[in-house]
Scaffold this motif. Sequence first.
Motif, PDB file in Angstrom:
ATOM      1  N   LEU A  12      -9.487   5.223  -0.663  1.00 52.66           N
ATOM      2  CA  LEU A  12      -8.488   4.468  -1.435  1.00 52.66           C
ATOM      3  C   LEU A  12      -7.154   5.201  -1.407  1.00 52.66           C
ATOM      4  N   GLY A  13      -6.273   4.751  -0.518  1.00 54.12           N
ATOM      5  CA  GLY A  13      -4.944   5.360  -0.433  1.00 54.12           C
ATOM      6  C   GLY A  13      -5.041   6.858  -0.213  1.00 54.12           C
ATOM      7  N   ASN A  14      -4.232   7.617  -0.963  1.00 57.68           N
ATOM      8  CA  ASN A  14      -4.232   9.082  -0.858  1.00 57.68           C
ATOM      9  C   ASN A  14      -5.086   9.732  -1.941  1.00 57.68           C
ATOM     10  N   VAL A  50       1.995 -10.237  -2.629  1.00 56.52           N
ATOM     11  CA  VAL A  50       1.738  -9.608  -1.324  1.00 56.52           C
ATOM     12  C   VAL A  50       2.793  -8.544  -1.020  1.00 56.52           C
ATOM     13  N   GLY A  51       4.055  -8.850  -1.343  1.00 56.15           N
ATOM     14  CA  GLY A  51       5.137  -7.884  -1.126  1.00 56.15           C
ATOM     15  C   GLY A  51       4.953  -6.616  -1.941  1.00 56.15           C
ATOM     16  N   HIS A  52       4.593  -6.767  -3.218  1.00 51.43           N
ATOM     17  CA  HIS A  52       4.377  -5.592  -4.078  1.00 51.43           C
ATOM     18  C   HIS A  52       3.178  -4.785  -3.589  1.00 51.43           C
ATOM     19  N   ILE A  53       2.125  -5.475  -3.188  1.00 55.09           N
ATOM     20  CA  ILE A  53       0.933  -4.768  -2.702  1.00 55.09           C
ATOM     21  C   ILE A  53       1.299  -3.883  -1.505  1.00 55.09           C
ATOM     22  N   LYS A  54       2.121  -4.434  -0.622  1.00 62.74           N
ATOM     23  CA  LYS A  54       2.540  -3.685   0.569  1.00 62.74           C
ATOM     24  C   LYS A  54       3.286  -2.412   0.168  1.00 62.74           C
ATOM     25  N   THR A  55       4.202  -2.545  -0.789  1.00 65.19           N
ATOM     26  CA  THR A  55       4.992  -1.397  -1.259  1.00 65.19           C
ATOM     27  C   THR A  55       4.105  -0.359  -1.946  1.00 65.19           C
ATOM     28  N   ILE A  56       3.220  -0.835  -2.799  1.00 64.69           N
ATOM     29  CA  ILE A  56       2.329   0.053  -3.563  1.00 64.69           C
ATOM     30  C   ILE A  56       1.422   0.824  -2.603  1.00 64.69           C
ATOM     31  N   ARG A  57       0.871   0.111  -1.633  1.00 63.94           N
ATOM     32  CA  ARG A  57      -0.049   0.744  -0.673  1.00 63.94           C
ATOM     33  C   ARG A  57       0.693   1.728   0.220  1.00 63.94           C
ATOM     34  N   ALA A  58       1.919   1.380   0.606  1.00 67.15           N
ATOM     35  CA  ALA A  58       2.714   2.259   1.476  1.00 67.15           C
ATOM     36  C   ALA A  58       3.035   3.582   0.779  1.00 67.15           C
ATOM     37  N   ALA A  59       3.081   3.555  -0.561  1.00 66.99           N
ATOM     38  CA  ALA A  59       3.380   4.775  -1.327  1.00 66.99           C
ATOM     39  C   ALA A  59       2.135   5.653  -1.503  1.00 66.99           C
ATOM     40  N   GLY A  60       0.978   5.184  -0.992  1.00 66.30           N
ATOM     41  CA  GLY A  60      -0.226   6.018  -1.048  1.00 66.30           C
ATOM     42  C   GLY A  60      -1.202   5.673  -2.146  1.00 66.30           C
ATOM     43  N   THR A  61      -0.877   4.667  -2.962  1.00 58.56           N
ATOM     44  CA  THR A  61      -1.825   4.232  -3.995  1.00 58.56           C
ATOM     45  C   THR A  61      -2.922   3.388  -3.343  1.00 58.56           C
ATOM     46  N   GLY A  62      -4.162   3.638  -3.722  1.00 65.10           N
ATOM     47  CA  GLY A  62      -5.267   2.823  -3.225  1.00 65.10           C
ATOM     48  C   GLY A  62      -5.219   1.449  -3.869  1.00 65.10           C
ATOM     49  N   VAL A  63      -5.413   0.404  -3.069  1.00 68.59           N
ATOM     50  CA  VAL A  63      -5.353  -0.968  -3.595  1.00 68.59           C
ATOM     51  C   VAL A  63      -6.734  -1.606  -3.530  1.00 68.59           C
ATOM     52  N   ILE A  64      -7.192  -2.083  -4.685  1.00 66.46           N
ATOM     53  CA  ILE A  64      -8.435  -2.850  -4.764  1.00 66.46           C
ATOM     54  C   ILE A  64      -8.065  -4.266  -5.181  1.00 66.46           C
TER      55      ILE A  64
END
Length: 274
Positions: free
Chosen positions: A17-19, A205-219
């Motif tokens: 999950l992310g970093n 979808v846009g926020h998910i992309k940003t959140i995931r790019a910052a290293g947060t795991g997305v479920i």
Amino acid sequence: PLSTAAAKRSATDWVTLGNSGIRVTRLAFGTGTFGGRVQRELGQEQFTLLVRHAYERGIRFFESAAAYTGMHEMLANALKGIPRDSYKLMTKYRLRAADDPKGTIDRLRKELNSEYLDILLLHCVRTSDWAEQFKRLRDEFSEAKQKKIILAHGASCHGLLPLRAFPASTNWLDVALLRINHHGTRMDTLKQVDTDDLGDVGEVVGHIKTIRAAGTGVIGMKIMGEGQFRTPEERDSSVKFVMKLGTVDAVTIGYKNPAEIDEAIERINTHLNS
């Protein structure tokens, strides 16, 4: 000759999950359909059989919440005797229980019959200032993580207002539990209550992309629109949409029978490899 074909991906693969360093199976077993009512009504015996079926099929990630009355104990019962290091537990902290965080976290561990929680989330944040509002709780979670009582922390999001603030909080959010499907059903709107209004899929979808790019795991959650996708075609469209995003590490789905587990695994496998 060496095969150039990519290895087949599966619903039951272990993914990071992310970093966060936390590894879970791509598909989780959710225990909160309508606040856990669907799972509770199965009764312990049928619920245990369902959990064991999921485990045998390779699902090793189980998801619950303090707000799902009785589900922690039912899940602990269902998992009794299975080695604790073979599965992951995620649960969610009821935000109104903010007066005694240490005692509450201890209670959650006891209910789940586990020394530690793999992931603990703030349950259902709804306001744009959630990070500030729950700073004390976030600090308590961070302290529990230092003591390895919890291994990762984060929040589950209900609404566009808190979601818009998630990217700025990614340094604290190891994991974000976010509502996502192809249709917007039971997804995020500007209202501070859950409604039947369709959510804004594009913005989410846009926020998910940003959140995931910052290293947060997305479920991802609400993949089946909280049970509203009643036709196989709708369910298939949603699974395909979420799997093709490439920004959702894992998904949680609630089940009421073994066939639903088998279907979810099959659909995810199909779209991961199509």
